[in-house]
Write a protein that holds these residues in place. Structure first.
Motif, PDB file in Angstrom:
ATOM      1  N   LEU A   5       0.850  -1.177   0.000  1.00  0.00           N
ATOM      2  CA  LEU A   5       0.000   0.000   0.000  1.00  0.00           C
ATOM      3  C   LEU A   5       0.894   1.237   0.000  1.00  0.00           C
ATOM      4  O   LEU A   5       1.735   1.410   0.878  1.00  0.00           O
ATOM      5  N   ILE A   6       0.732   2.080  -1.010  1.00  0.00           N
ATOM      6  CA  ILE A   6       1.533   3.287  -1.161  1.00  0.00           C
ATOM      7  C   ILE A   6       0.592   4.481  -1.136  1.00  0.00           C
ATOM      8  O   ILE A   6      -0.317   4.580  -1.968  1.00  0.00           O
ATOM      9  N   GLY A  11      -4.203   9.847  -3.567  1.00  0.00           N
ATOM     10  CA  GLY A  11      -4.905   8.642  -3.142  1.00  0.00           C
ATOM     11  C   GLY A  11      -3.914   7.509  -2.938  1.00  0.00           C
ATOM     12  O   GLY A  11      -2.717   7.665  -3.146  1.00  0.00           O
ATOM     13  N   ALA A  12      -4.418   6.371  -2.533  1.00  0.00           N
ATOM     14  CA  ALA A  12      -3.564   5.216  -2.249  1.00  0.00           C
ATOM     15  C   ALA A  12      -3.493   4.272  -3.445  1.00  0.00           C
ATOM     16  O   ALA A  12      -4.442   4.154  -4.223  1.00  0.00           O
ATOM     17  N   ASP A  29      -6.960   4.711  -5.471  1.00  0.00           N
ATOM     18  CA  ASP A  29      -8.280   4.351  -4.958  1.00  0.00           C
ATOM     19  C   ASP A  29      -9.271   5.516  -5.069  1.00  0.00           C
ATOM     20  O   ASP A  29     -10.469   5.335  -4.921  1.00  0.00           O
ATOM     21  N   ASP A  30      -8.772   6.726  -5.372  1.00  0.00           N
ATOM     22  CA  ASP A  30      -9.627   7.887  -5.613  1.00  0.00           C
ATOM     23  C   ASP A  30      -9.851   8.113  -7.109  1.00  0.00           C
ATOM     24  O   ASP A  30     -10.296   9.180  -7.526  1.00  0.00           O
ATOM     25  N   SER A  31      -9.507   7.127  -7.930  1.00  0.00           N
ATOM     26  CA  SER A  31      -9.689   7.140  -9.387  1.00  0.00           C
ATOM     27  C   SER A  31      -8.861   8.205 -10.098  1.00  0.00           C
ATOM     28  O   SER A  31      -9.268   8.730 -11.127  1.00  0.00           O
ATOM     29  N   VAL A  32      -7.690   8.534  -9.549  1.00  0.00           N
ATOM     30  CA  VAL A  32      -6.778   9.476 -10.201  1.00  0.00           C
ATOM     31  C   VAL A  32      -5.732   8.663 -10.949  1.00  0.00           C
ATOM     32  O   VAL A  32      -5.107   7.770 -10.386  1.00  0.00           O
ATOM     33  N   LEU A  42      10.752   5.932  -5.793  1.00  0.00           N
ATOM     34  CA  LEU A  42       9.495   5.775  -6.515  1.00  0.00           C
ATOM     35  C   LEU A  42       8.732   7.095  -6.483  1.00  0.00           C
ATOM     36  O   LEU A  42       8.496   7.657  -5.426  1.00  0.00           O
ATOM     37  N   ARG A  43       8.395   7.625  -7.683  1.00  0.00           N
ATOM     38  CA  ARG A  43       7.669   8.892  -7.767  1.00  0.00           C
ATOM     39  C   ARG A  43       6.556   8.788  -8.795  1.00  0.00           C
ATOM     40  O   ARG A  43       6.709   8.125  -9.829  1.00  0.00           O
ATOM     41  N   PHE A  44       5.443   9.462  -8.493  1.00  0.00           N
ATOM     42  CA  PHE A  44       4.285   9.495  -9.380  1.00  0.00           C
ATOM     43  C   PHE A  44       3.900  10.945  -9.638  1.00  0.00           C
ATOM     44  O   PHE A  44       4.080  11.804  -8.785  1.00  0.00           O
TER      45      PHE A  44
END
Length: 56
Positions: A5-6, A11-12, A29-32, A42-44
């Motif tokens: 879980l990140i 969102g996660a 999990d927030d649909s993004v 690790l980067r998003f």
């Protein structure tokens, strides 16, 4: 490796970080929709919006 879980500001995510590739798209999990822009660390970032294809 099992899913981890990140938490992100958007969102996660529940995924296996070792299975990610640069440029891969994932959904929180927030649909993004996020794009993987770094692996170590690790980067998003929010995925770029796709322009509508009206055909030619």
């Amino acid at each position: 490796m099992p899913a981890t879980l990140i938490d992100t500001p958007y969102g996660a995510l529940e995924l296996d970080p070792s299975a990610l590739a640069l440029g891969e798209l994932v959904v929180t999990d927030d649909s993004v929709e996020l794009e993987v822009v770094g692996l170590d660390p690790l980067r998003f970032e929010p995925a770029p919006e796709e322009a509508e294809d009206w055909g030619e």
